[in-house]
Design an enzyme around this catalytic site. Structure first.
Site, mmCIF file in Angstrom:
data_model
loop_
_atom_site.group_PDB
_atom_site.id
_atom_site.type_symbol
_atom_site.label_atom_id
_atom_site.label_comp_id
_atom_site.label_asym_id
_atom_site.label_seq_id
_atom_site.Cartn_x
_atom_site.Cartn_y
_atom_site.Cartn_z
ATOM 1 N N CYS A 127 16.166 13.972 10.739
ATOM 2 C CA CYS A 127 15.353 13.238 11.694
ATOM 3 C C CYS A 127 13.927 13.738 11.580
ATOM 4 C CB CYS A 127 15.901 13.504 13.088
ATOM 5 S SG CYS A 127 15.389 12.291 14.264
ATOM 6 N N GLY A 130 17.118 33.246 5.138
ATOM 7 C CA GLY A 130 17.187 32.685 3.791
ATOM 8 C C GLY A 130 15.903 31.940 3.474
ATOM 9 N N THR A 131 15.349 31.317 4.483
ATOM 10 C CA THR A 131 14.075 30.601 4.327
ATOM 11 C C THR A 131 12.991 31.556 3.830
ATOM 12 O OG1 THR A 131 14.658 29.012 6.041
ATOM 13 C CG2 THR A 131 12.299 29.347 5.626
ATOM 14 N N THR A 163 9.195 46.445 10.291
ATOM 15 C CA THR A 163 10.301 47.320 10.684
ATOM 16 C C THR A 163 11.631 46.583 10.528
ATOM 17 O OG1 THR A 163 8.887 48.511 12.208
ATOM 18 C CG2 THR A 163 11.258 48.637 12.641
HETATM 19 N N1 PLP Z 1 19.165 27.400 1.617
HETATM 20 C C1 PLP Z 1 20.239 26.634 1.912
HETATM 21 C C2 PLP Z 1 21.006 25.995 0.799
HETATM 22 C C3 PLP Z 1 20.619 26.447 3.235
HETATM 23 O O1 PLP Z 1 21.691 25.685 3.512
HETATM 24 C C4 PLP Z 1 19.852 27.058 4.256
HETATM 25 C C5 PLP Z 1 20.181 26.813 5.678
HETATM 26 O O2 PLP Z 1 20.670 25.767 6.036
HETATM 27 C C6 PLP Z 1 18.764 27.868 3.893
HETATM 28 C C7 PLP Z 1 18.456 28.001 2.566
HETATM 29 C C8 PLP Z 1 17.937 28.559 4.924
HETATM 30 O O3 PLP Z 1 18.576 29.738 5.360
HETATM 31 P P1 PLP Z 1 18.219 30.364 6.790
HETATM 32 O O4 PLP Z 1 18.860 29.499 7.823
HETATM 33 O O5 PLP Z 1 18.781 31.758 6.740
HETATM 34 O O6 PLP Z 1 16.725 30.355 6.899
#
Ligand code: PLP
Length: 370
Positions: A313, A73-74, A226
């Protein structure tokens, strides 16, 4: 940890993987094939990737071609925020670090004391931007669970010619997700937050971003590298199951509400943050003023219960959560907040164990939270 089995109440950090996702992955891990190869092995891998693409597209009401697979997600958030370099980025003050740090200079849209984005402030920032903008607001906050009025935000931003990105990582299986109803241009989802494996996610894009990763041209030039075939297959199965999980949302909300009612009955020091707002059904941000968040997390861990602190932290120092700070909560509340997040395998007994351990914490003498 004490006697009985550990209790996992940290689904917003990562959910347990569902058995059907493990089964799909296990089968694929035993097979060879690069999804870009033209031979039969490659075509088989490609089929698995495209099935996953269809499953993830169906989860959010998108077209498969709009799904760009990423490794997290990042990464998807970075792709959205850095993929439109000509636009002025605006982000809400309560976004996940992967949004905030991808746009460090972006003006922050403030939130109310209840953690909801201030629409008037967004409008003022859109006017001030003076050029086409990209607005990023999450669907539901990972710390408080507070849900944002995304359709309204998108309509407002679009009136000002902006594109809208929505980090919906915490939503699958908990809130209905539909790209058209939300009205956003870009949406992030992540596999390990909805019963799939870690290391797979997607940016669903109605407008193509400029790629961050270039190379072999995978994902139609939007993200080279990939494909992680097995992880994507697990993600696809989890996405499909997340649809069905929505039916469980009311019973998860009942568990969460019972937990909150019971801790409130145990101590009048308990503060449920965001309680008056529409929230994710599984999330409780619970402060116990007079007990530091990290002390609570450690004591609960010793009792075999896994939760998170609402504080982060950094360099050995515990800093107040930027989310709770943006809501203007006093330090004595923000520094005493923990996050409890339930999910598909949570049971009444888990709540009983939490409440008993929390009650023991609340019975300790209160100390000032510095
Ligand atoms: N966005 C939100 C709201 C999240 O809670 C998180 C993870 O805690 C992320 C993005 C990041 O996702 P990922 O862990 O897949 O990188």
């Amino acid at each position: 940890m004490t006697g009985s089995h550990p209790v996992y109440l940290d689904y917003n950090a990562s959910t347990p993987i569902k058995p059907a996702a493990v089964a799909a992955m296990t089968e694929l891990l035993g097979r060879v094939g690069n999804a870009s190869s033209v031979h039969g092995f490659g075509r088989q891998a490609r089929r698995a990737v495209e099935t996953a693409r269809e499953q993830v597209a169906a989860l959010v009401g998108a077209k498969p071609a709009q799904v760009v697979f990423t490794a997290s997600g990042t990464e998807a958030n970075n792709l959205a925020l850095r993929g439109f370099p000509d636009r002025r980025v605006l982000v809400s003050a309560i976004e996940h670090e992967s949004v905030l740090r991808a746009a460090p200079d972006a003006p922050r849209i403030p939130v109310t004391a209840d953690g909801v984005v201030e629409l008037a402030a967004l409008e003022a920032l859109l006017v001030e931007a003076g050029c086409p903008a990209l607005v990023s607001v999450m669907l539901a906050n990972n710390e408080t669970g507070v849900v944002q009025p995304i359709a309204e935000i998108a309509a407002l931003a679009h009136r000002h010619g902006a594109l809208v990105h929505c980090d919906a990582v915490q939503a699958p299986g908990r809130l209905a997700l539909d790209l058209t109803a939300l009205g956003v241009d870009l949406l992030t989802v992540s596999s390990h937050k909805c019963g799939g494996p870690q290391g797979a996610a997607a940016l669903v894009a109605r407008r193509d971003p400029v790629a961050l990763l270039v190379g072999g041209g995978q994902e139609r030039g939007r993200r080279a590298g990939t494909e992680n075939v097995a992880a994507l297959a697990g993600f696809g199965v989890a996405a499909e199951l997340a649809h069905a999980e929505l039916a469980e949302a009311p019973s998860i909300a009942r568990l969460r509400d019972a937990l909150e009612a019971r801790v409130r009955a145990l101590s009048n020091r308990a503060v449920v943050i965001g309680a008056g707002q529409t929230r994710l059904p599984n999330t409780s941000c619970l402060a116990l003023p007079g007990a530091k968040a990290e002390t609570q997390v450690m004591a609960l861990d010793l009792a075999g219960i896994a939760v998170s602190a609402g504080s982060a932290c950094s360099s050995g120092k515990v800093a107040a959560s930027h989310v709770l700070a943006a809501m203007g909560l006093p330090r004595r509340v923000a520094g005493a907040a923990i996050r409890i997040s339930l999910g598909w395998a949570s049971r009444d007994g888990d709540v009983d164990r939490f409440v008993a351990a929390w009650g023991a914490l609340a019975a300790r003498p209160a100390r000032p939270v510095a």
